[in-house]
Design an enzyme around this catalytic site. Structure first.
Site, PDB file in Angstrom:
ATOM      1  CE  LYS A 138      16.770 -11.035   7.458  1.00 50.02           C
ATOM      2  NZ  LYS A 138      15.625 -11.851   7.901  1.00 50.02           N
ATOM      3  CG  HIS A 141      17.423 -18.227   2.379  1.00 48.35           C
ATOM      4  ND1 HIS A 141      16.678 -19.333   2.040  1.00 48.35           N
ATOM      5  CD2 HIS A 141      18.051 -18.543   3.542  1.00 48.35           C
ATOM      6  CE1 HIS A 141      16.847 -20.273   2.959  1.00 48.35           C
ATOM      7  NE2 HIS A 141      17.673 -19.818   3.881  1.00 48.35           N
ATOM      8  CG  HIS A 144      13.878 -15.582  -1.461  1.00 46.84           C
ATOM      9  ND1 HIS A 144      12.626 -15.064  -1.215  1.00 46.84           N
ATOM     10  CD2 HIS A 144      14.591 -15.379  -0.332  1.00 46.84           C
ATOM     11  CE1 HIS A 144      12.599 -14.566   0.016  1.00 46.84           C
ATOM     12  NE2 HIS A 144      13.770 -14.750   0.572  1.00 46.84           N
TER      13      HIS A 144
END
Length: 557
Positions: A138, A141, A144
């Site tokens: 992924k 994001h 994080h």
């Protein structure tokens, strides 16, 4: 530290109080500067001396402070002794203060404040700091980001204090989502797209397979079977998973480089896929593992069946769960540490989770932010536009790099100004203000002081007379520089960066006032040299503090 002045005061106090100097060190603190009045340099908290005294009939603390002050004498270090509210105050010989502080800052360089007596006797340890933890396959994001910059700060601080620090990124690289992703890639994946833009393609595959799974139970079944094959070590399934993991880490390393963050090791949930079974066996052997009617495996942390203290460690199909692969937040870590204690591991006492709040309202001009790189790109773009609109902006070799470093400073300072546990509302307008308590202001101050050294350094830095730095603005800066070790000590105790942030912002405001009033140009050489030394010391300490926070200081902007 505090340039040995604290120890000199402690030695005099020890003779009067009949206590070892070491027992008094932490009771003596540098006095925060005041804009309203001239303050002493150090103060002794009389309260702290009496903490262990349970005699409720003891004389009034203010009376005790006055009696103690009367027994003390001025000497070559201390030029005046007075009493304050429950304190005894000490003023340091001004010329000695100036000479010693500036000499110490220059001699100690990046270690200024870290050689303090406050840290003496501190045992050097091996410290593991685990932070960031994005999910493999992924895109990184934005959620994080806080973990990344907080963990980086803690690792920087521990390393600066002389500990052996190992930075670990514990990746979300295992679990049922890889069953979905493996199945999704077999259905919708393209190898050429995976190689050209891996995380974007995997993200698209993941979204598509989730849509399919919502309508088609056979897709869900295939995903469950794929994950079970992974857990059983199927070569083909593991090969595809490994490819996803390797490509993800390559992408993350590139993003971390932009943030100025690095890791010694990339670990993850997958590393424990076999070890988790060993943990379950160990829990069972110690009589801690219980099976529920549904077939899940749990640990009762209360020992008396309290439902709120039940921690599930294995699904009914035998696959591992978060608690056995160690991922999560505050309550989860409390349960993990408690479980380790029940298992007899003494080192569980030394484990510490640093909880933090959430950032609200972080959006780009295009709308809601999902990915960190969108934020980094937005920071760079906005900062470039801000710099282009300011007349004083210097000609830069790499304006994009400077804009990103200034923008990151803005982001980090906004995040670190308050308690880490607090949520805060993100504001682009506030973040990029060049005046006030912002990261842009810190960078601007550092660049302006560096420019002073470039302009006048060759002519003046060798000519230096401490008697030329007795103006109130100079004394305030020197007093503030005295406090740096205490600020580092506070942050080392509670792992909160806000103490350092507040200190650096005050230092920058003091430097801004001094820059207007303490002219270098057209001043006599010894005056100019003394002032330049003072500004150089400010820039050095400012740079040290910024680097601990994870900010790369810029020399031009």
């Amino acid at each position: 530290m505090a340039c040995g002045f604290r120890r000199a005061i402690a030695c005099q106090l020890s003779r009067v109080l009949n206590l070892p100097p070491e027992n008094l060190i932490t009771s003596i603190s540098a006095v925060p500067i005041s804009q309203k009045e001239e303050v002493a340099d150090f103060q002794l908290s009389v309260d702290s001396l009496l903490e262990e005294d349970n005699d409720h009939s003891r004389p009034d603390i203010q009376v005790q402070a006055k009696r103690l002050a009367e027994k003390l004498r001025c000497d070559t270090v201390v030029s005046a002794i007075s009493t304050g509210q429950r304190t005894v105050n000490f003023k340091i010989n001004r010329e000695l203060l100036t000479k010693t502080v500036l000499q110490q800052v220059i001699e100690d360089g990046s270690k200024y404040g870290l050689k303090s007596e406050l840290f003496s006797g501190l045992p050097r340890k091996k410290i593991v700091v685990e932070f960031s933890s994005p999910n493999v396959a992924k895109k990184f994001h934005v959620g994080h980001l806080r973990s990344t910059i907080i963990g980086n700060f803690i690792a920087n601080l521990k390393e600066a204090l002389g500990h052996q620090v190992i930075r670990i990124n514990y990746l979300g690289d295992w679990g049922m989502q890889f069953g979905l992703l493996g199945t999704g890639f077999q259905l919708f994946g393209y190898e050429e797209k995976l190689q050209s833009n891996p995380l974007q393609h995997l993200f698209e595959v993941y979204v598509q397979v989730n849509k399919e799974a919502a309508d088609d139970k056979s897709v869900v079944k295939s995903a469950q079977e794929f994950f079970q094959r992974l857990e059983l070590g199927d070569v083909q399934a593991l090969s595809l998973w490994q490819k996803f993991r390797d490509l993800s880490i390559e992408e993350y390393v590139r993003v971390y480089k932009r943030l100025g963050v690095y890791f010694d090791e990339y670990s993850g949930e997958s590393f424990y896929r076999e070890k988790s079974q060993e943990v379950l066996k160990l829990l069972e052997s110690k009589g801690l593992l219980l099976k529920t009617i549904k077939g899940t495996a749990v640990v009762d942390l209360s020992g008396n069946g309290d439902p709120s203290s039940i921690c599930t460690v294995m699904r009914s199909d035998g696959t591992s769960l978060y608690a056995t692969t160690d991922k999560g937040q505050k309550k989860h870590f409390q349960q993990v540490f408690q479980m380790l204690k029940l298992m007899g591991y003494d080192w569980a006492e030394r484990c510490q989770h640093v909880p933090f709040g959430v950032v609200q309202g972080m959006k780009t001009r295009r709308g809601d932010v999902t990915f960190l790189e969108d934020v980094l790109n937005e920071i760079q773009l906005r900062m470039l536009q801000n710099m282009a609109s300011i007349k004083t902006t210097k000609e830069l070799k790499n304006p994009q790099e400077t804009a990103e470093r200034v923008g990151l400073a803005a982001l980090i300072i906004q995040d670190f100004k308050g308690l880490l546990l607090s949520d805060y509302k993100f504001s682009w307008d506030r973040v990029f203000q060049s005046h006030g308590d912002t990261g842009v202001f810190l960078q601007y101050t550092h660049a302006r002081l560096h420019s002073l050294e470039e302009t006048f350094g060759c002519g003046y830095l060798n000519d230096f007379n401490t008697a030329c730095l007795q103006e109130p603005q100079s004394v305030s800066i020197l007093q503030h520089l005295l406090r740096f070790d205490e600020v580092l000590y506070k942050s080392s105790q509670d792992l909160q960066p806000r103490h350092i942030v507040s200190y650096l912002l005050t230092l920058s405001h003091l430097a801004a006032v001094a820059h207007k009033t303490l002219q270098i140009k057209d001043s006599p050489p010894e005056v100019a040299g003394a002032r330049l030394h003072l500004f150089k010391a400010v820039r050095s300490v400012l740079a040290n503090g910024m680097k601990l926070l994870g900010i790369t200081p810029v020399c031009r902007m």
